[in-house]
Every structure is written in C-alpha cells, then in structure tokens.
Design a protein around this motif. Structure first.
Motif, short mmCIF file in Angstrom:
data_model
loop_
_atom_site.label_atom_id
_atom_site.label_comp_id
_atom_site.label_asym_id
_atom_site.label_seq_id
_atom_site.Cartn_x
_atom_site.Cartn_y
_atom_site.Cartn_z
N GLU A 46 0.88 -1.03 0.05
CA GLU A 46 -0.14 0.00 0.00
C GLU A 46 0.95 1.24 0.11
OE1 GLU A 46 -3.33 2.44 0.10
OE2 GLU A 46 -3.17 0.31 -0.32
N LEU A 47 1.83 1.49 0.79
CA LEU A 47 2.75 2.44 0.87
C LEU A 47 3.75 2.63 -0.53
CD1 LEU A 47 3.74 2.54 4.65
CD2 LEU A 47 1.79 3.82 3.41
N GLY A 48 3.96 1.45 -0.77
CA GLY A 48 4.75 1.51 -2.11
C GLY A 48 4.02 2.10 -3.41
N ALA A 49 2.63 1.59 -3.30
CA ALA A 49 1.59 2.21 -4.27
C ALA A 49 1.21 3.68 -4.07
CB ALA A 49 0.25 1.54 -4.19
N GLN A 50 1.26 4.09 -2.94
CA GLN A 50 1.24 5.54 -2.61
C GLN A 50 2.50 6.30 -3.12
OE1 GLN A 50 -0.32 6.65 1.31
NE2 GLN A 50 -1.86 4.84 1.07
N SER A 51 3.49 5.69 -2.99
CA SER A 51 4.94 6.25 -3.39
C SER A 51 5.04 6.36 -5.13
CB SER A 51 5.79 5.85 -2.72
OG SER A 51 5.95 5.89 -1.22
N ASP A 52 4.12 5.89 -5.82
CA ASP A 52 4.24 5.80 -7.04
C ASP A 52 5.32 4.53 -7.72
OD1 ASP A 52 3.28 6.31 -9.75
OD2 ASP A 52 4.83 7.60 -10.13
N LEU A 53 5.25 3.53 -6.59
CA LEU A 53 6.13 2.23 -6.87
C LEU A 53 5.31 1.11 -6.75
CD1 LEU A 53 8.91 1.06 -7.31
CD2 LEU A 53 9.02 0.88 -4.82
N VAL A 54 5.14 0.29 -7.89
CA VAL A 54 4.52 -0.82 -7.87
C VAL A 54 5.12 -1.94 -7.46
CG1 VAL A 54 3.19 -2.33 -9.46
CG2 VAL A 54 3.01 0.15 -9.83
N ILE A 55 4.64 -2.41 -6.24
CA ILE A 55 5.62 -3.56 -5.67
C ILE A 55 4.60 -5.00 -5.85
CG2 ILE A 55 6.81 -4.81 -3.64
CD1 ILE A 55 7.24 -1.81 -2.63
N ALA A 76 6.35 -10.67 -4.21
CA ALA A 76 7.97 -9.97 -4.02
C ALA A 76 7.88 -9.91 -2.41
CB ALA A 76 8.20 -8.93 -4.82
N VAL A 77 6.71 -9.20 -2.04
CA VAL A 77 6.94 -8.93 -0.63
C VAL A 77 6.69 -9.87 0.28
CG1 VAL A 77 5.65 -7.28 1.25
CG2 VAL A 77 6.08 -6.59 -1.17
N HIS A 78 5.95 -10.98 -0.16
CA HIS A 78 5.69 -12.50 0.75
C HIS A 78 7.15 -13.09 0.61
CE1 HIS A 78 1.63 -12.55 2.03
NE2 HIS A 78 1.43 -11.62 1.30
N PHE A 128 12.60 -4.54 -5.68
CA PHE A 128 12.92 -3.23 -6.69
C PHE A 128 12.87 -3.85 -8.06
CE2 PHE A 128 13.93 -1.66 -2.48
CZ PHE A 128 13.19 -0.46 -2.48
N ASN A 129 13.54 -4.84 -8.28
CA ASN A 129 13.65 -5.33 -9.55
C ASN A 129 12.92 -6.91 -9.74
OD1 ASN A 129 14.63 -6.03 -12.16
ND2 ASN A 129 16.71 -6.69 -11.65
N PRO A 130 11.62 -6.60 -9.88
CA PRO A 130 10.94 -8.19 -10.00
C PRO A 130 11.16 -9.16 -11.25
CG PRO A 130 9.42 -6.23 -10.69
CD PRO A 130 10.73 -5.46 -9.95
N MET A 131 12.02 -8.60 -12.12
CA MET A 131 12.34 -9.45 -13.30
C MET A 131 13.11 -10.64 -12.65
SD MET A 131 13.68 -6.84 -16.19
CE MET A 131 14.12 -8.14 -17.57
N LEU A 132 13.97 -10.65 -11.42
CA LEU A 132 14.45 -11.69 -11.16
C LEU A 132 13.41 -12.73 -10.45
CD1 LEU A 132 17.13 -12.58 -10.02
CD2 LEU A 132 16.95 -11.56 -7.85
N THR A 187 -0.51 4.08 -7.22
CA THR A 187 -0.42 3.33 -8.68
C THR A 187 -0.03 1.88 -8.12
OG1 THR A 187 1.22 5.04 -9.35
CG2 THR A 187 1.50 2.84 -10.61
N VAL A 188 -1.06 1.06 -9.08
CA VAL A 188 -1.36 -0.31 -8.70
C VAL A 188 -1.23 -1.07 -9.92
CG1 VAL A 188 -2.74 0.11 -6.54
CG2 VAL A 188 -3.77 0.21 -9.00
N ALA A 189 -1.14 -2.25 -10.03
CA ALA A 189 -0.87 -3.06 -11.15
C ALA A 189 -1.46 -4.54 -11.06
CB ALA A 189 0.55 -3.29 -11.45
N VAL A 190 -2.18 -5.00 -12.03
CA VAL A 190 -2.71 -6.13 -12.01
C VAL A 190 -2.11 -7.22 -12.87
CG1 VAL A 190 -4.81 -5.80 -12.98
CG2 VAL A 190 -4.84 -7.52 -11.50
N GLN A 191 -1.95 -8.36 -12.80
CA GLN A 191 -1.41 -9.30 -13.83
C GLN A 191 -2.58 -9.68 -14.51
OE1 GLN A 191 0.14 -13.18 -12.55
NE2 GLN A 191 1.95 -12.65 -13.93
N LEU A 192 -2.43 -9.87 -15.89
CA LEU A 192 -3.67 -10.44 -16.70
C LEU A 192 -3.28 -11.84 -17.42
CD1 LEU A 192 -4.34 -7.07 -18.53
CD2 LEU A 192 -5.47 -7.93 -16.54
N GLY A 193 -4.43 -12.50 -17.42
CA GLY A 193 -4.32 -13.81 -17.76
C GLY A 193 -4.15 -13.73 -19.36
#
Length: 818
Positions: free
Chosen positions: A552-561, A565-567, A621-625, A729-735
């Motif tokens: 939530e705080l990442g989203a409010q900071s314009d960072l999509v986490i 990744a957090v879990h 910060f780099n979810p490509m990993l 800023t939020v993001a959702v994965q599409l199928g």
C-alpha cells in the motif's frame, strides 16, 4: 496414533473419498481433526517433565485426551455449532477456554516458550485494548467474544494457517520423510561426493550441492543439517575449513533448502492462500533466486578454500580436459534427452489414448521403475556413509545408476505440479503413493535381479521402512500443527482488533514513507521474531501485518511492488532465524556435530547468508528476478546471468577475496558493480522514464493488447477508509489474451467508463486485483504503458568491465608477489 494420523492425511489428500463417496470432511472438520490429533500427540511426545521420555505419566495421558476433545470439538459438534453462529453456549465457552489453555501449553512444550508468550501477548491485547496508548488502542472485546472468535470460528485458531497445515504441509513433510527413509538422502550425498569430492574444498561443495538436492524434497533446515552434516561437517573440518566454518557452511546450505522449489519451507504453502496464486506460480517466481543463492554459496566456499590454501581431499580420476568436457557434455545432454523422451512419450500417450492414457502411463512408469531397479541391482549397494578418515572417491556414473529409481517419485511430483497443474496436495499424494510402492518393492526386486534366494524378510523390511517413514513424517508435523494453530491466535487478534490498519500509520511514521527503510524495518522484525518463533509462525505474523502495508505505501509512493515479492521477502528473512544467533536451530544442530561454539558458528553462518539476505531487497525493486515483466527467453537468460554474476561478486566482496585478497577500495568497486548488475533499472530510470501515461479511457484497449501474464499499471484516486484522499499506482497481472474487459474481469476487476470519467466499479473479494491494492469506487486517473527506451541490460557492460578491472589488478598484484 502417529501412523494413523499419517494414513488419514494420505486419505484426505487423495481423490478416494470423492470417488467412493465416504469419509469426506469439509475444511473446518479436517482442521479440527488435524489439531485434535496434533494436540494429543504433542502431550504424549513432549512430556511435562523432559526426563520422563521413557514413559508417559498418567496426567499427560489425561491432558492429551482433553486436548484431543478440545481440538476436535468442531468435528464432534459441527452440526450444533452451525445452528448457533456467534451465540456460544456455556459448553462452547468452557471448551474454548480449555482449548486455548491446552494449545498454549502444547506450544510451550513442542514449539517453545517464546511462541506461547507471543500468543498470550496478543490475547492480552484483545482484552486490554482500551487501556493501551492511542497509537495501538482499540475498543477491546469481551471474554465471550474473544473465545468465540478464536476457537469457534475460522478467523482464529481454525483459520488459514491451520488449513494450509492440513491441506498442504503435512503431505509434503510426509513425502520428504518417506523419501529419506527410502535412502534418497544418502543417494544424493553419494552422488554429490562422486561429482565434487576431488575438487579444492570438495567436502564444502558436496555440502552445498547435496543440501540443494535435498532441498528439492525437504523443507526443513534442521533436517537437512542433521542428515547431511553428520558426514560433511567432519569432512570439511578434516579438509582444513575448521569446525566453525564447516558448521556454518552446512547451516547456510541447509537453510537454503527451504527456498529451493518444488518442496519449499512450510510457509511457502501459506503463500498460496495469502497471495492468491497457484503453487506452480510460487515455484516459478522462487526458482531463480534460490538457484542463484546456491551458486553464490558454491562460489563462496571455493573462495574460502583459496583463502585457506586448501588442496583436494580425495584423489581425482586422471582425465584430460577433453575427456572431462566430453563426460560433462554427455551427462548434461543425456539428462536433457531422457527428460525430453519422458515428456513427449507422456504427452503423446495422452493425446493418442485419451481416457485410457493414465492406465497406459501407469504401466510405462512401472516398467521404467523396474528398469531403474535393474540398473541399481547390477551395482553394489551404496555405502550408508562416507569414510571421514579415509575418503575414497566413487565412480560418478555407477553411483548415479545405483539410485536412479529415487528420481521417479520426485519426477512424478514435478510432473503433476508443473505439467498437469494438479493441486499441490494431490500432486504430493500421487508422488507419495509411488514412493510407498518403491519402498515396499525395491528390496525384493533387487534380490530378484541379483538372482539371490528370496526371503520374506526383504518384503517385511520394506513395509517396516514405510511404517517408520509414516511415523517420522507425523512426528515431524506435531510442532508445525501446533505452531499453525497458535499462529491462528495471533492472526485472530489482528483481525478482531483491527491492528493491521494501525500498522500502516505506524510503519509510515517509522519509515517516513521511505520504502527501503520500511523493508529494513520488516527485515529487522523478522530477525527479532526468529529468535524464538518458528519460521512458519514468523511468516504468518509478519506477512499478515507488514505485507499489505508495504504494498500500500509503495503504491502511494508511485512504486508498484508485486505482492509475491513482499511475501517472498518476509519468507526469506523468516528462515534466517534458523541461522542467526543466539537461538538459530540449524546452527545449534551444526554446532552439536562439529563440537564448536554455537554463537561463533551462527555469526560465521550469518556472514555466508548475506548473499541470500541481499536478494529480497533486489527482487522487491527489480521483479524481473522473479520472472515478472520478462518478455522473452533472452530477458530470462540475461537476468539470470547478471544476477548470478552479481551474487558471486557480492560474495567475493563480503569475504574480501576475489582473485586474491581485496583492498578496501576494491571491495567498494565490487559492491558498486554488484548494485549495477542487480539494479540496472536504477540507472536507466534516471535517463529515460520507464512509463508514459495515457488517458484513462484507453484502459480497455491497453488491457486487450498486453501479452499473457503482463501487468496492467493504473494510477487511481480516491478516499480511503480513514477519510483521507489517496493517489496510488497499482498493477494487476492479466491472464490469457482476449477482450480487455474480459481480461480485467478474470483478474477480479470491473471498470466502468461514464463519459470522460473512468472508475473502478467493483473489485472481487480475494481476487488478484483486490490483493494488488485496487479499491472499489476509486477513479482511474491514467494508464501507464512502458516507454520505448533502450534496454536496461546495456548497464551490464560497464558493470562487468568494472569487475574485470578489479580482477586484472589483483591478478597482476598476485604474480608480482610471486
């Protein structure tokens, strides 16, 4: 009783109850039976007076029966409880009171006093909320409401954590225990020694690789230490590592077994419920970091061997470089060809025979098993241990052939999980069923193929191993069942008091809105809890409190986490509690074997674990990993190679040794290169914006154009539950590809466009969209689409040049000294 528990769990995981229409339990009834048996065994296996382990006092029998009744109350009176939800009678309250008290006592005995104290603190927090400071105060709850919430609903003790224990964790723990009883653990140790025993620092490399292989099937740090460390720690000590470093290396490699798919630590199965994605996706996201961590540890023990000037312990086979290359090439290519043949034969059989395919595949699998046992029977039995005093390097290929049949249950598990995409529990059931057949028949078949006289004792011995394996698995589960039940008290306290909402404000104040500071705080909380709380309970508590806050705080900071990744961040730092002193359980197990000081071993192990500890900060910060936002196989290869190089360079920097001993400014340069290899986006983002905003009305068009598994990024505005205006800023994965509206609906998101205004009209409960931070009624301000900028992979070139510069400097200095 332990064996009966294991058999019931096998029944519950199997499709048999639904096939024959008998013995079907719903989730709540199964959780109740699971906890009841767990409490019963906890009081019998962990007596009040530890010195009385050779007999069970009468009072422990009485407490055990009372615990079984209290734990099984939901099962025994399910119909009556269903008719009075939220209106407990006197009997309900008496049982709930006794149940909580008995659960806390069982926790003290089987898990440890710190976990019990933590649960008591949360119970006190529920009752005394109105008397606490404003920052954590709440209106409080009556005793009746607290007891009902904790014991008579699925919000407390019988919540998600216990459900995951009964539904997933038990069957995987049982699979690992049976596989170890069958001899697979020793087989993997012997294969690792045959492959690596002749190398410089060979015993340490054997420990790393064998722990990685054991990590495929075992999710327990302590189990990995005691099964492999008995041989590798003395070998490492004799090779010159010393007892402290030997124990630390074994601890670091064994703890990493919890992050190695497909059978990860117990907390990984909880992610299925908390994150809301299939276990196969969790395996996919977790695979690269786990593999990179093991490669870095392998390189780290190699650097230690160079620092200490160690020589190979066992004489290697004399072969030219060309012969070695051919041997490795044939081994790798042969493995790929064999796996490909199995895959295409299985898929071809399914396509050709339809409904009859499972029976045909069963016959083919049986034939493959018999052939593998035939190969093993032609070789002498593997030794049950490694001669520490006079190690002899076994031949590699004969050693591999001596246990190929152990790979079949593992292959069944991976096939069912990743190819058939069955549920984790059903996949583990079929793998366990295959394993039980293997354990019962491998000895009689071996006798037959060796043309020896058959004795019924061989068959009896196989069934005895199955019996003991079932017993081992059930006994290993006692602590986990009790811990997940007690974790339910903590989660129940959070949901009843609304503590989760208060944590958002608290963490925001502590971190001042800085995401990195917030992650440091989360890691610190995990490490502190790890001093006395098992990794599973650690994950449950911190993930429940902190994961939504960070997103939530990442989203409010314009960072999509990404939520996963957090879990995984919490999961990684939770398992560090098994290493860090003063009470790391895996460290104590290793120190007991090495005979060295546990604190010194833990501190050295913590140094080795730094290469794992840095990875969570990277993939947040780099979810490509985590294979998120990768768009091609080239991206995957480049990310893997760069992250592996970064981990190895970081390992060299932490040890202060690369080609030779590092000077302080060389360590600084290596750390700078590490950062560039891990975070190439950090530099590219300062040159080119990663996203450009398009009007909100384009949302359906953009959603329809995204490739499968890509993320739709939106900027939304609205008022939160506390009445504050929020922009995030939020993001959702599409199928699967398709119409934009349908893809959004599949993700649990309904968006409506009324003229120029676009709003989130509905968010499905428990959906990917809900877990990603979307809020019903919020206005969609903009859609973010990736910009057409140069690839961030170009940053790898100067980073690698910096690494090469340091290496050549040290190389020149090394030869000058010589």
């Amino acid at each position: 009783m332990a064996v009966a528990w294991a058999l019931w769990q096998l029944w519950y995981a199997s499709p048999l109850p639904f096939e024959i229409g008998w013995g079907i339990l719903n989730d709540t009834e199964a959780r109740s039976l699971h906890l009841g048996i767990g409490l019963f065994l906890a009081f019998l296996c962990f007596p009040l007076v530890r010195e009385q382990r050779n007999r069970i006092p009468w009072y422990d029998w009485g407490i055990a029966v009372a615990g079984a009744i209290a734990g099984g109350y939901f099962l025994l009176f399910y119909g009556e409880l269903a008719t009075r939800p939220g209106i407990p009678n006197t009997q309900d309250l008496v049982i709930a009171t006794a149940g909580i008290v008995l659960l806390l006592e069982a926790t003290r005995r089987a898990v440890g006093l710190p976990m019990a104290i933590l649960a008591v603190i949360f119970l006190a927090y529920i009752m005394l909320g109105r008397y606490l400071p404003d920052v954590i105060a709440h209106k409080g709850a009556s005793l009746e409401r607290m007891l009902s919430h904790q014991w008579l609903t699925t919000e407390g003790v019988y919540g998600v954590a216990l459900g995951v224990s009964v539904g997933y964790i038990f069957i995987f723990v049982l699979f690992g225990a049976l596989l170890d009883r069958a001899g697979a653990g020793n087989y993997m140790m012997q294969v690792s020694f045959a492959l690596l025993g002749h190398l410089r620092g060979g015993p340490a490399k054997v420990a790393v690789v064998s722990s990685g292989l054991n990590g495929l099937i075992s999710g327990s740090s302590v189990s990995n230490v005691v099964t492999g460390g008995i041989f590798t720690i003395p070998l490492m000590s004799k090779a010159g590592y010393g007892g402290v470093k030997a124990g630390a290396i074994e601890t670091a490699s064994s703890v990493n077994g919890q992050i190695m798919p497909p059978v990860m630590g117990a907390a990984a199965f909880l992610m299925v419920e908390y994150v809301g994605i299939p276990y196969t996706d969790i395996v996919k996201h977790a695979f690269l970091p786990a593999l990179i961590s093991y490669i870095a540890l392998f390189y780290m023990v190699h650097l230690e061997a160079l620092k200490l000037g160690l020589k190979p312990m066992a004489a290697g086979r004399r072969r030219s470089a060309q012969q070695k290359l051919v041997a490795w090439g044939l081994g790798i290519s042969g493995t790929i060809v064999a796996c490909s043949v199995v895959y295409f034969v299985a898929q071809g059989t399914k396509n050709a025979f339809g409904a009859a395919a499972p029976w045909i595949l069963g016959v083919l699998l049986a034939a493959l098993y018999v052939w593998c046992v035939y190969l093993a029977a032609r070789r002498p039995d593997l030794p049950s241990d490694i001669d520490v005093e006079h190690p002899v390097l076994p031949e590699t290929w004969p050693t591999v052939k001596a246990g190929l049949h152990f790979m079949i249950p593992i292959g069944v598990l991976i096939w069912c999980l990743m190819i058939e995409e069955l549920s984790p529990a059903l996949s583990a059931f079929w793998a366990t069923a295959m394993l039980i057949v293997l354990m019962a028949t491998q000895r009689p078949l071996t006798v037959f193929f060796r043309k020896k006289r058959f004795s019924p004792k061989e068959l009896t011995r196989g069934f005895a191993e199955v019996f003991h394996g079932l017993n081992d698995g059930a006994r290993n589960m006692i602590g986990i069942a009790i811990a997940t039940g007690t974790a339910g008290i903590i989660v129940g306290g959070i949901t009843l008091t609304g503590l989760g909402f208060r944590m958002t404000d608290f963490v925001e104040v502590v971190s001042q809105g800085n995401i990195f500071a917030m992650l440091l705080f989360t890691a610190f909380v995990c490490l502190v809890l790890g001093l006395g709380v098992p990794t599973t309970a650690n994950y449950i508590l911190v993930a429940t409190l902190m994961a939504p806050v960070i997103v939530e705080l990442g989203a409010q900071s314009d960072l999509v986490i990404p939520l996963i990744a957090v879990h995984l961040f919490v999961f990684y730092y939770g398992i560090m509690g098994d290493i860090t002193p003063p009470v790391g359980l895996a460290t104590f197990a290793a120190a007991a074997i090495s005979g060295e000081d546990a604190i010194a071993t833990g501190l050295q192990g913590s140094l080795y674990a730094l290469r794992t500890a840095v990875l969570p900060f990277v993939f947040v910060f780099n979810p490509m990993l985590l294979l998120i936002d990768v768009r091609s196989w080239l991206d995957i290869v480049l990310v893997f190679l760069a992250a592996t190089a970064a981990s190895m360079v970081f390992a060299a920097a932490t040890l202060g040794w690369f080609h030779s001993r590092c000077r302080w400014w060389e360590i600084v340069l290596l750390l700078a290169a590490t950062f560039a290899l891990f975070r190439p986006d950090f530099f590219m983002d300062r040159l080119y914006a990663p996203y450009t905003e398009v009007p909100a009305k384009e949302v359906f068009k953009v959603a329809g154009e995204l490739v499968p598994d890509d993320r739709l990024v939106l900027v939304i505005l609205g008022t939160n539950i506390e009445g504050e205006d929020v922009r995030k800023t939020v993001a959702v994965q599409l199928g699967a590809p398709g119409d934009g509206r349908k893809r959004l609906a599949e993700a649990g998101l309904t968006i409506s466009a009324l003229g120029p205004e676009v709003r989130v009209s509905a968010v499905k409960f428990g959906s990917r969209a809900k877990k990603s931070g979307f809020e019903q009624g919020f206005k969609v301000a903009a859609v973010k689409v990736p910009t057409d900028r140069p690839s961030e992979h170009w940053v790898y070139i100067p980073a690698l040049a910096l690494v090469a510069f340091v290496w050549f400097l040290q190389r020149r200095r090394f030869f000058r000294k010589r």
